[in-house]
Design an enzyme around this catalytic site. Structure first.
Site, PDB file in Angstrom:
ATOM      1  N   TYR A 127       0.810  -1.213   0.000  1.00 48.74           N
ATOM      2  CA  TYR A 127       0.000   0.000   0.000  1.00 48.74           C
ATOM      3  C   TYR A 127       0.850   1.273   0.000  1.00 48.74           C
ATOM      4  O   TYR A 127       0.357   2.344  -0.357  1.00 48.74           O
ATOM      5  CB  TYR A 127      -0.937   0.020   1.217  1.00 48.74           C
ATOM      6  CG  TYR A 127      -2.030  -1.019   1.172  1.00 48.74           C
ATOM      7  CD1 TYR A 127      -2.275  -1.774   0.031  1.00 48.74           C
ATOM      8  CD2 TYR A 127      -2.828  -1.261   2.278  1.00 48.74           C
ATOM      9  CE1 TYR A 127      -3.274  -2.737  -0.008  1.00 48.74           C
ATOM     10  CE2 TYR A 127      -3.840  -2.224   2.255  1.00 48.74           C
ATOM     11  CZ  TYR A 127      -4.049  -2.952   1.106  1.00 48.74           C
ATOM     12  OH  TYR A 127      -5.043  -3.899   1.071  1.00 48.74           O
TER      13      TYR A 127
ATOM     14  N   LYS B 131       3.982 -14.962   2.927  1.00 48.21           N
ATOM     15  CA  LYS B 131       4.135 -15.790   1.730  1.00 48.21           C
ATOM     16  C   LYS B 131       5.626 -15.968   1.466  1.00 48.21           C
ATOM     17  O   LYS B 131       6.160 -15.598   0.417  1.00 48.21           O
ATOM     18  CB  LYS B 131       3.430 -15.157   0.530  1.00 48.21           C
ATOM     19  CG  LYS B 131       1.931 -15.343   0.522  1.00 48.21           C
ATOM     20  CD  LYS B 131       1.509 -16.797   0.332  1.00 48.21           C
ATOM     21  CE  LYS B 131       1.714 -17.273  -1.091  1.00 48.21           C
ATOM     22  NZ  LYS B 131       1.240 -18.687  -1.264  1.00 48.21           N
TER      23      LYS B 131
ATOM     24  N   ASP C  79      -2.338 -18.238   2.329  1.00 44.78           N
ATOM     25  CA  ASP C  79      -3.435 -19.022   1.779  1.00 44.78           C
ATOM     26  C   ASP C  79      -3.856 -20.131   2.746  1.00 44.78           C
ATOM     27  O   ASP C  79      -5.050 -20.428   2.894  1.00 44.78           O
ATOM     28  CB  ASP C  79      -3.077 -19.593   0.411  1.00 44.78           C
ATOM     29  CG  ASP C  79      -1.665 -20.139   0.329  1.00 44.78           C
ATOM     30  OD1 ASP C  79      -0.926 -20.049   1.331  1.00 44.78           O
ATOM     31  OD2 ASP C  79      -1.296 -20.650  -0.740  1.00 44.78           O
TER      32      ASP C  79
ATOM     33  N   ASP D 242      -5.398  -6.957   5.726  1.00 44.50           N
ATOM     34  CA  ASP D 242      -6.610  -6.352   5.205  1.00 44.50           C
ATOM     35  C   ASP D 242      -7.557  -7.430   4.679  1.00 44.50           C
ATOM     36  O   ASP D 242      -8.740  -7.486   5.042  1.00 44.50           O
ATOM     37  CB  ASP D 242      -6.230  -5.379   4.085  1.00 44.50           C
ATOM     38  CG  ASP D 242      -7.379  -4.476   3.658  1.00 44.50           C
ATOM     39  OD1 ASP D 242      -8.494  -4.627   4.173  1.00 44.50           O
ATOM     40  OD2 ASP D 242      -7.136  -3.607   2.795  1.00 44.50           O
TER      41      ASP D 242
ATOM     42  N   ASP E  48     -11.008  -9.112   6.798  1.00 42.53           N
ATOM     43  CA  ASP E  48     -12.326  -8.925   6.197  1.00 42.53           C
ATOM     44  C   ASP E  48     -13.009 -10.271   5.953  1.00 42.53           C
ATOM     45  O   ASP E  48     -14.212 -10.423   6.172  1.00 42.53           O
ATOM     46  CB  ASP E  48     -12.205  -8.165   4.873  1.00 42.53           C
ATOM     47  CG  ASP E  48     -12.154  -6.653   5.071  1.00 42.53           C
ATOM     48  OD1 ASP E  48     -11.848  -6.221   6.196  1.00 42.53           O
ATOM     49  OD2 ASP E  48     -12.417  -5.924   4.108  1.00 42.53           O
TER      50      ASP E  48
END
Length: 370
Positions: A148, A199, A232, A256, A260
């Site tokens: 971001y 990751k 994942d 994020d 959610d």
């Protein structure tokens, strides 16, 4: 983990923002003022304009008075922002008044997103009740780096005229250490289990993340159980066995997305609060921003049907982390639970055929329990 209250009054800046933000924030502010009076909290509450409507009226997302209030505030109670409703807004104004800019200006680096299931909402969630029972976890999302904020970024054209979007995922060691140390300390005060999510298998920044977290655990937090998990896999395990999680530490993007996604367990995004914190200042306080996880929901804005519970639960986080009054925070959380147990439902958490309360009526239901 709760910081000690400083001697000067806590300055709280209220920014309703866009869409349903002003509606849900109004109910949260009612609760905050109630608790301020009940506990005689030394607190100064100030409201200022912010958002797209403010830009259309004044030419600025954040007028000069709002900027000045941000600079002097201890905590921001924030509603929502609609970054899509900005046609015609100059790029420099979008950047100057963006939520990312506000977070950076306040020096925020740790975003807390608690997920706690309410038994009264078992039938609202797509999960089985036995999966939901006892879920009480918190995401610590690193908030100052990652994709971001990374540079270069933007949309450019190549020599053939084709457009290409560029975002850069970048973390330095100090950013990772700061977030990880906060998350380890938080886990130490809870059940003592930290899951670090990355990751590392395909991203160099993820590999560094894992190395740094492992080293910090070895040096400072051996009493906390550390698990590493790929992002994942974490998404899968949040669906299969969410009770295994206590504190989940992850980067800006994964935090994020995964938090959610976890809203399904709570029944709705309208149930999830958040708090973003800075490092402690010399007086011991952290600068902070508290907001519901949900967005601006322009499709229901102005209709008086939005769920204010995430905003109200964000007030509980403010009372805990900025006001330093744990009893007040727990009382707000208990009032939300009691209202739900008594059958209070907004449209997003009502089953077919159940009556739904409007935004103000749901605020009334919580205040009645306080």
């Amino acid at each position: 983990m709760t910081p000690s209250a400083a001697t000067r009054p806590l300055h709280v800046l209220v920014l309703g923002g866009d869409g349903i933000g002003p509606e849900v924030t109004a109910q949260a502010l009612r609760v905050l003022r109630h608790m301020q009076a009940k506990y005689a909290l030394p607190m100064q509450i100030e409201e200022q304009p912010y958002g797209n409507a403010t830009w259309r009226a004044t030419g600025s997302l954040m007028p000069a008075a709002t900027h000045a209030a941000v600079d002097r505030t201890d905590a921001v109670l924030f509603g929502a922002v609609d970054s899509l409703d900005r046609a015609g807004m100059p790029a420099e104004e979008r950047a100057r008044g963006s939520l990312l800019s506000l977070r950076r200006r306040l020096g925020l680096f740790a975003n807390l997103r608690p997920v706690r299931t309410e038994r009264a909402l078992d039938e609202v969630s797509p999960f089985k009740p036995r999966t939901l029972a006892g879920v009480d976890l918190v995401f610590v999302r690193e908030l100052s780096g990652g994709v971001y904020y990374g540079e270069p970024r933007g949309i450019e054209r190549d020599a053939d005229g084709r457009r290409r979007g560029i975002n850069t995922h970048i973390y330095d060691e100090d950013q990772i250490i700061r977030a990880a140390r906060f998350a380890f300390a938080l886990a130490r005060g809870r059940r003592g289990v930290l899951t670090s999510v990355d990751k590392a298998n395909v991203m160099e920044a993820g590999a560094l993340w894992r190395q740094v977290v492992t080293a910090l655990h070895h040096d400072e937090f051996r009493d906390v159980k550390l698990d590493h998990m790929l992002a994942d896999t974490c998404g899968l395990m949040l669906n299969r066995d969410p009770k295994r999680f206590d504190v989940i530490l992850t980067d800006n993007l994964f935090g994020d997305v995964l938090s959610d996604a976890a809203a399904g367990m709570a029944g709705s995004l309208g149930m999830l609060p958040s708090g973003s914190l800075s490092v402690p200042k010399p007086d011991g306080r952290r600068r902070a921003l508290y907001e519901p996880v949900h967005g601006s929901a322009p499709d229901i804005a102005g209709k008086g049907v939005a769920n204010p519970l995430a905003a109200i639960l964000s007030v509980a986080l403010l009372l805990r982390w900025s006001a330093g009054v744990e009893a007040a925070a727990r009382e707000v959380e208990a009032a939300v639970t009691a209202a739900l147990d008594a059958g209070a439902r907004s449209a997003d958490i009502a089953l077919a055929g159940e009556p739904a309360l409007g935004t103000e009526a749901m605020g009334d239901a919580v205040l009645a329990r306080l």
